[in-house]
Design a protein around this motif. Structure first.
Motif, PDB file in Angstrom:
ATOM      1  N   LYS A 189       0.896  -1.150  -0.108  1.00  0.00           N
ATOM      2  CA  LYS A 189      -0.174   0.049  -0.004  1.00  0.00           C
ATOM      3  C   LYS A 189       0.805   1.132  -0.021  1.00  0.00           C
ATOM      4  CE  LYS A 189      -4.015   2.031   2.539  1.00  0.00           C
ATOM      5  NZ  LYS A 189      -4.834   2.006   3.826  1.00  0.00           N
ATOM      6  N   GLN A 190       0.729   2.087  -0.895  1.00  0.00           N
ATOM      7  CA  GLN A 190       1.505   3.251  -1.107  1.00  0.00           C
ATOM      8  C   GLN A 190       1.179   4.410  -0.021  1.00  0.00           C
ATOM      9  OE1 GLN A 190       3.950   3.720  -3.226  1.00  0.00           O
ATOM     10  NE2 GLN A 190       3.684   2.014  -4.439  1.00  0.00           N
ATOM     11  N   PRO A 191       2.355   5.043   0.422  1.00  0.00           N
ATOM     12  CA  PRO A 191       2.075   6.050   1.311  1.00  0.00           C
ATOM     13  C   PRO A 191       0.634   6.690   1.388  1.00  0.00           C
ATOM     14  CG  PRO A 191       4.127   6.097   0.569  1.00  0.00           C
ATOM     15  CD  PRO A 191       3.521   5.279  -0.220  1.00  0.00           C
ATOM     16  N   LYS A 192      -0.023   6.635   2.359  1.00  0.00           N
ATOM     17  CA  LYS A 192      -1.270   7.446   2.433  1.00  0.00           C
ATOM     18  C   LYS A 192      -1.542   8.031   3.662  1.00  0.00           C
ATOM     19  CE  LYS A 192      -6.359   6.614   1.760  1.00  0.00           C
ATOM     20  NZ  LYS A 192      -7.298   5.589   1.252  1.00  0.00           N
ATOM     21  N   LEU A 193      -2.087   9.311   3.610  1.00  0.00           N
ATOM     22  CA  LEU A 193      -2.283  10.343   4.802  1.00  0.00           C
ATOM     23  C   LEU A 193      -3.744   9.822   5.497  1.00  0.00           C
ATOM     24  CD1 LEU A 193      -1.102  12.400   6.703  1.00  0.00           C
ATOM     25  CD2 LEU A 193      -2.614  14.052   5.223  1.00  0.00           C
ATOM     26  N   GLU A 194      -3.709   9.409   6.633  1.00  0.00           N
ATOM     27  CA  GLU A 194      -4.868   8.798   7.438  1.00  0.00           C
ATOM     28  C   GLU A 194      -4.669   9.621   8.942  1.00  0.00           C
ATOM     29  OE1 GLU A 194      -5.106   4.875   8.173  1.00  0.00           O
ATOM     30  OE2 GLU A 194      -4.787   4.347   5.859  1.00  0.00           O
ATOM     31  N   GLY A 195      -5.690  10.722   9.004  1.00  0.00           N
ATOM     32  CA  GLY A 195      -5.491  11.746  10.023  1.00  0.00           C
ATOM     33  C   GLY A 195      -4.302  12.531   9.969  1.00  0.00           C
ATOM     34  N   ARG A 196      -3.549  12.260  11.190  1.00  0.00           N
ATOM     35  CA  ARG A 196      -2.291  13.064  11.286  1.00  0.00           C
ATOM     36  C   ARG A 196      -1.133  11.988  11.051  1.00  0.00           C
ATOM     37  NH1 ARG A 196      -2.838  17.923  13.295  1.00  0.00           N
ATOM     38  NH2 ARG A 196      -0.699  18.240  13.245  1.00  0.00           N
ATOM     39  N   SER A 197      -1.238  10.931  10.415  1.00  0.00           N
ATOM     40  CA  SER A 197      -0.524   9.959  10.544  1.00  0.00           C
ATOM     41  C   SER A 197      -0.462   9.410   8.814  1.00  0.00           C
ATOM     42  CB  SER A 197      -0.567   8.360  11.084  1.00  0.00           C
ATOM     43  OG  SER A 197      -0.594   8.894  12.522  1.00  0.00           O
ATOM     44  N   MET A 198       0.838   9.037   8.215  1.00  0.00           N
ATOM     45  CA  MET A 198       0.886   8.851   6.877  1.00  0.00           C
ATOM     46  C   MET A 198       1.499   7.141   7.049  1.00  0.00           C
ATOM     47  SD  MET A 198       2.899  10.390   3.592  1.00  0.00           S
ATOM     48  CE  MET A 198       1.778  11.644   3.724  1.00  0.00           C
ATOM     49  N   LEU A 199       0.789   6.341   6.167  1.00  0.00           N
ATOM     50  CA  LEU A 199       1.088   5.039   6.564  1.00  0.00           C
ATOM     51  C   LEU A 199       1.467   4.300   5.164  1.00  0.00           C
ATOM     52  CD1 LEU A 199      -2.039   3.779   8.747  1.00  0.00           C
ATOM     53  CD2 LEU A 199       0.400   4.760   9.231  1.00  0.00           C
ATOM     54  N   MET A 200       2.508   3.429   5.118  1.00  0.00           N
ATOM     55  CA  MET A 200       2.993   2.745   4.064  1.00  0.00           C
ATOM     56  C   MET A 200       2.810   1.325   4.492  1.00  0.00           C
ATOM     57  SD  MET A 200       6.195   3.059   1.548  1.00  0.00           S
ATOM     58  CE  MET A 200       7.361   2.720   2.871  1.00  0.00           C
ATOM     59  N   PHE A 201       2.536   0.160   3.717  1.00  0.00           N
ATOM     60  CA  PHE A 201       2.684  -1.238   4.157  1.00  0.00           C
ATOM     61  C   PHE A 201       3.541  -1.985   3.176  1.00  0.00           C
ATOM     62  CE2 PHE A 201      -1.311   0.492   5.962  1.00  0.00           C
ATOM     63  CZ  PHE A 201      -1.316  -0.124   7.169  1.00  0.00           C
ATOM     64  N   LEU A 202       4.197  -2.669   3.668  1.00  0.00           N
ATOM     65  CA  LEU A 202       5.456  -3.493   3.169  1.00  0.00           C
ATOM     66  C   LEU A 202       5.310  -5.110   3.429  1.00  0.00           C
ATOM     67  CD1 LEU A 202       8.698  -1.745   3.802  1.00  0.00           C
ATOM     68  CD2 LEU A 202       7.189  -1.274   1.860  1.00  0.00           C
ATOM     69  N   SER A 203       5.579  -5.977   2.230  1.00  0.00           N
ATOM     70  CA  SER A 203       5.513  -7.329   2.386  1.00  0.00           C
ATOM     71  C   SER A 203       6.674  -7.904   1.867  1.00  0.00           C
ATOM     72  CB  SER A 203       4.295  -7.902   1.559  1.00  0.00           C
ATOM     73  OG  SER A 203       3.031  -7.730   2.142  1.00  0.00           O
ATOM     74  N   PRO A 204       7.098  -8.947   2.520  1.00  0.00           N
ATOM     75  CA  PRO A 204       8.243  -9.654   2.162  1.00  0.00           C
ATOM     76  C   PRO A 204       8.341  -9.827   0.508  1.00  0.00           C
ATOM     77  CG  PRO A 204       7.475 -11.005   3.818  1.00  0.00           C
ATOM     78  CD  PRO A 204       6.353  -9.981   3.606  1.00  0.00           C
ATOM     79  N   SER A 205       9.533  -9.580  -0.273  1.00  0.00           N
ATOM     80  CA  SER A 205       9.443  -9.923  -1.657  1.00  0.00           C
ATOM     81  C   SER A 205       9.259 -11.339  -1.875  1.00  0.00           C
ATOM     82  CB  SER A 205      10.954  -9.380  -2.125  1.00  0.00           C
ATOM     83  OG  SER A 205      10.911  -9.860  -3.578  1.00  0.00           O
ATOM     84  N   PRO A 206       8.544 -11.744  -2.921  1.00  0.00           N
ATOM     85  CA  PRO A 206       8.307 -13.014  -3.384  1.00  0.00           C
ATOM     86  C   PRO A 206       9.689 -13.943  -3.801  1.00  0.00           C
ATOM     87  CG  PRO A 206       6.876 -11.530  -4.487  1.00  0.00           C
ATOM     88  CD  PRO A 206       7.874 -10.898  -3.883  1.00  0.00           C
TER      89      PRO A 206
END
Length: 208
Positions: A189-206
């Motif tokens: 999930k690309q960086p996205k602003l949620e409230g006062r926090s910006m979140l990005m989600f990473l998974s292990p490379s296949p």
């Protein structure tokens, strides 16, 4: 099984079944019968109420089709249990075995399966807009360790006060972080602003 025109389910209710001039007939006890073929509890011994079953002996030998009563008699003569192992078959397949030992072995296998099962957790790495190089590299190494263990990683940046006017800088920090983990992680999930926090989600490379 039906009792005076009533189903077994009705006979289990403990309610009056019918009345005759001087008596009221009650049935207070019945043997539960498993109706869900996916249930972990198997039908055994007297609980097996099929018209006929295909019997497999304790040694794995096919013993033919017979009534559950005859099959149970054979099992009891060997001090073993009659267990329905394939309820969907036509007729159902029953096997003679030690049910207590069988359950113990199944529980042991389930425990081993849970022990070997890989649990994926979501780990969090917190960054800041003004993070220094050493701290940034430490966070990258920490995230890399989580990814190597098969976990997912949530990367967050908390904006304080006037920092909310510079959210674009947060995107830059996130992108640098993802680039530092190239080959080890993919961005879910690309960086996205949620409230006062910006979140990005990473998974292990296949590939890993």
């Amino acid at each position: 099984m039906r009792l005076y025109g009533l189903s077994l389910a009705a006979a289990c209710s403990g309610q009056p079944l019918f009345r005759i001039p001087s008596k009221t007939i009650f049935v207070w006890r019945c043997i539960p019968i498993a109706s869900n073929s996916n249930s972990k509890e198997l039908e055994i011994n007297e609980r097996i109420r099929d018209k006929e079953v295909r019997l497999i002996g304790a040694d794995g030998q096919q013993m033919g089709v017979m009534s559950p009563r005859d099959a149970l008699r054979i099992a009891q003569n060997q001090d073993l249990d009659l267990v329905k192992v394939a309820p969907q078959a036509k007729p159902p397949v029953c096997k003679i075995l030690d049910y207590g030992k069988y359950r113990f072995e199944m529980q042991k296998k389930e425990k081993e399966a849970r022990k070997n099962q890989k649990v994926v957790e979501l780990k969090e790495i917190r960054l800041s807009l003004n993070i220094d190089t050493n701290d940034f590299n430490t966070k990258v190494n920490q995230a890399a360790k989580f990814l190597q263990q098969g976990h997912k990683v949530k990367v967050s940046i908390r904006f304080r006060g006037r920092e909310m006017a510079h959210t674009n800088l947060g995107i830059d920090v996130h992108k640098r972080f993802a680039e530092a983990l190239a080959g080890q992680a993919v961005v879910d999930k690309q960086p996205k602003l949620e409230g006062r926090s910006m979140l990005m989600f990473l998974s292990p490379s296949p590939n890993k």
